[in-house]
Design an enzyme around this catalytic site. Structure first.
Site, PDB file in Angstrom:
ATOM      1  N   ASP A  30       0.853  -1.193   0.000  1.00  0.00           N
ATOM      2  CA  ASP A  30       0.000   0.000   0.000  1.00  0.00           C
ATOM      3  C   ASP A  30       0.883   1.234   0.000  1.00  0.00           C
ATOM      4  OD1 ASP A  30      -2.363   1.737   0.358  1.00  0.00           O
ATOM      5  OD2 ASP A  30      -3.350  -0.130   0.916  1.00  0.00           O
ATOM      6  N   HIS A  61      -2.936   3.311  -4.611  1.00  0.00           N
ATOM      7  CA  HIS A  61      -2.368   2.694  -3.405  1.00  0.00           C
ATOM      8  C   HIS A  61      -0.986   2.104  -3.691  1.00  0.00           C
ATOM      9  CE1 HIS A  61      -5.580   3.170  -0.466  1.00  0.00           C
ATOM     10  NE2 HIS A  61      -6.465   2.894  -1.403  1.00  0.00           N
ATOM     11  N   GLU A  87      -9.804   3.104  -4.935  1.00  0.00           N
ATOM     12  CA  GLU A  87      -9.394   4.442  -4.513  1.00  0.00           C
ATOM     13  C   GLU A  87      -8.186   4.976  -5.291  1.00  0.00           C
ATOM     14  OE1 GLU A  87     -10.877   4.431   0.099  1.00  0.00           O
ATOM     15  OE2 GLU A  87      -8.869   3.663  -0.259  1.00  0.00           O
TER      16      GLU A  87
HETATM   17  C1  TNX Z   1     -10.835   1.845   2.239  1.00  0.00           C
HETATM   18  S1  TNX Z   1     -11.714  -0.792   1.278  1.00  0.00           S
HETATM   19  C2  TNX Z   1      -9.759   1.199   1.663  1.00  0.00           C
HETATM   20  C3  TNX Z   1      -8.548   0.942   2.472  1.00  0.00           C
HETATM   21  C4  TNX Z   1      -8.681   1.489   3.865  1.00  0.00           C
HETATM   22  C5  TNX Z   1     -10.072   1.196   4.383  1.00  0.00           C
HETATM   23  C6  TNX Z   1     -10.297   1.576   5.806  1.00  0.00           C
HETATM   24  C7  TNX Z   1     -10.683  -0.430   0.237  1.00  0.00           C
HETATM   25  C8  TNX Z   1     -10.718  -1.247  -0.953  1.00  0.00           C
HETATM   26  N1  TNX Z   1      -9.832   0.607   0.437  1.00  0.00           N
HETATM   27  O1  TNX Z   1      -7.414   1.458   1.816  1.00  0.00           O
HETATM   28  O2  TNX Z   1      -7.717   0.897   4.665  1.00  0.00           O
HETATM   29  O3  TNX Z   1     -11.006   1.902   3.571  1.00  0.00           O
HETATM   30  O4  TNX Z   1     -11.511   1.092   6.310  1.00  0.00           O
END
Ligand code: TNX
Length: 516
Positions: A171, A241, A307
């Site tokens: 990440d 990420h 994300e």
């Molecule tokens: C969203 S869920 C993210 C993560 C975070 C998480 C915290 C997802 C696919 N991505 O990067 O750690 O929320 O709840």
């Protein structure tokens, strides 16, 4: 008291009593199940369980029987014998886990408990899972959990018949997998300058943080998991990420944009840095994935996909050039184009791609498996177009959320997710075309670790909620009953205590649940 609740369970009068001299018989095909059986019973009882060649006279028999599928089994306990029948290794393994749960909770002790009477109630259990994918995800990028802690996590998963360990290895805040061809990934990418402070997420603690898994450690974890019927599915995040990788190799990012300054991130949340849509990046990812596929025999590789803000692509003349060359109209479509390259590569090596539900935004490839974490509309659309889906809705599966009112619980990411809300999840969405529900592969709980800094707190966040989710994943829908689950769980908590699991205690209103 079995969790997850079996398909059929019938109790009768009387008990079978384990004794020091008892012997075990196994059909030739079932002999590999002898060692998990001994590992389950020997430490606490101190009984050596020698093998006998004849079923006659054996106290416990592991036998092969048609008709249980890959994961089903049958247990028959009479006053004189215990029979564990299955059609294959996973079935015997799950029969053994259920048998442990039928014994007094002291069976989970790691040293002989001489004062305990080892009684198993006479019963017939016939069991098989509802879903094929029963997973837990652990984020080892935000916080690192050493090999021994991962093994404990796998031990506990196995007891509740989980069969997928989704390993979030990469990440923005750390790259944790040694890749031989790209040493800077761990040299630079595994270390961040600091971590948000406990109690104040906007301030850093000033302490460098970093660690990673060697390839030897990974192989050992994969082997250990396989012995417990668990597939390890690695996740290598892209295109977002990926800040730690871009910090290690800045040529992988969109370096033609103003203010380009990649770093291993020291704050949580969504990061603007993402891979460039370039051949340099595809070559890098292909080489990384080659090493990943060598380490992980899993038929699935998770590529993240969540994300990834598209601003840097929009700001990059290079990325815009790719879009006009390929006739791509949006950042979302560019992401799907990017991931299609990766999927083709994985498919050419016999592996399937899994991604978070954002992979649908720019067009979902027909062969891709989608992991639903946000709005259920994404699951409906994917299932109705014939894709397979794994259900991990944040509303029920995010085990990093608080287990009660946020004011009285330890610091957590956000939101509240109580035990009973996990238990309430019905993973098949409504509004599906006839037959589309067959695309739901199963259910998974996610442990993001921004606020889970050590193994004690990991136990606290995982248990007992993961026991509730195990029942969602395994048990028949019509057998789910919260009161009955709580009753069984109270007995299980004793076992968890014996195992050294630092679980979150039940709320007072559940402390005296009765069968009803
Ligand atoms: C969203 S869920 C993210 C993560 C975070 C998480 C915290 C997802 C696919 N991505 O990067 O750690 O929320 O709840």
């Amino acid at each position: 008291m079995i969790i997850p609740q079996p398909l059929k369970e019938e109790r009768r009068e009387g008990h079978f009593r384990l004794t020091p001299a008892m012997a075990v018989y196994a059909d030739p095909s079932a002999r590999p199940a002898l060692s998990p059986l001994r590992e389950a019973l020997e430490p606490a009882t101190g009984f050596p369980l020698p093998e006998t060649e004849h079923r006659q006279g054996a106290a416990i028999a592991l036998i092969e029987e048609e008709g249980h599928g890959t994961e089903g089994y049958r247990i028959e306990v009479n006053t004189g014998t215990i029979t564990l029948a299955a059609s294959g290794p996973a079935g015997w393994f799950y029969a053994i886990q259920s048998l442990r749960q039928l014994l007094p909770a002291a069976i989970f002790a790691q040293t002989p408990q001489t004062a305990v009477e080892w009684k198993v109630p006479c019963c017939t259990v016939e069991d098989r899972p509802r879903f094929a994918w029963r997973g837990l995800m652990l984020d080892c990028a935000r916080h690192f959990f050493p090999e021994e802690e991962i093994k404990r996590f796998l031990d506990h998963m196995a007891l509740y018949k989980y069969n997928v360990f989704h390993w979030h290895l990469v990440d923005d805040q750390g790259w944790r997998l040694d890749i031989r061809r790209y040493p800077r990934l761990v040299e630079i990418g595994s270390v961040r300058a600091e971590t948000p402070r406990a109690g104040n997420r906007n301030e850093g603690d000033g302490v460098p943080y970093g660690d990673y898994y060697t390839q030897e450690e990974v192989r050992e974890i994969v082997r250990y998991a396989a012995q417990r019927q668990i597939t390890v599915v690695p996740e290598i995040e892209m295109p977002g990420h990926s800040g730690a990788a871009i910090a290690a190799y800045p040529e992988l990012g969109n370096f033609d944009i103003p203010g380009y300054q990649p770093e291993v991130r020291t704050r949580w949340g969504v990061n603007p840095y993402l891979y460039a849509p370039s051949e340099t990046v595809f070559e890098f990812l292909r080489n990384v994935l080659l090493e990943v596929m060598e380490l992980f025999p899993s038929p699935y590789i998770h590529i993240g996909g969540d994300e990834a803000p598209k601003e840097q692509w929009k700001a990059s003349a290079f990325a815009r050039g790719v879009m006009s060359r390929e006739g791509i109209a949006s950042g979302e479509e560019l992401q799907s184009w990017f991931l299609r390259h990766i999927e083709d590569f994985l498919l050419s090596h016999g592996r399937r791609l899994i991604g978070w539900d954002e992979i649908q935004e720019g067009g979902l490839s027909p062969g891709a498996i989608m992991m639903l974490w946000r709005d259920w509309k994404w699951a409906r659309a994917a299932l109705n177009s014939g894709n397979q889906v794994i259900m991990t809705p944040a509303s029920h599966c995010y085990l990093d959320y608080s287990q009660g009112p946020v004011e009285t619980e330890p610091e957590a990411i956000c939101g509240e997710l109580r035990l009973e809300n996990v238990y309430e999840l019905e993973p098949i969405p409504d509004g599906l075309n006839p037959g589309a529900e067959a695309g739901v592969m199963g259910v998974q709980g996610n442990l993001w670790t921004e606020y889970i800094r050590d193994a004690a707190h990991l136990d606290f966040m995982t248990w007992p909620r993961a026991a509730a989710l195990a029942e969602v994943a395994w048990s028949a829908r019509e057998h789910r009953c919260l009161d009955h689950f709580i009753l069984r769980l109270r007995h299980h908590l004793e076992g968890m205590k014996t195992l050294g699991i630092r679980y979150r205690p039940l709320d007072a209103r559940f402390a005296d649940a009765r069968e009803g």
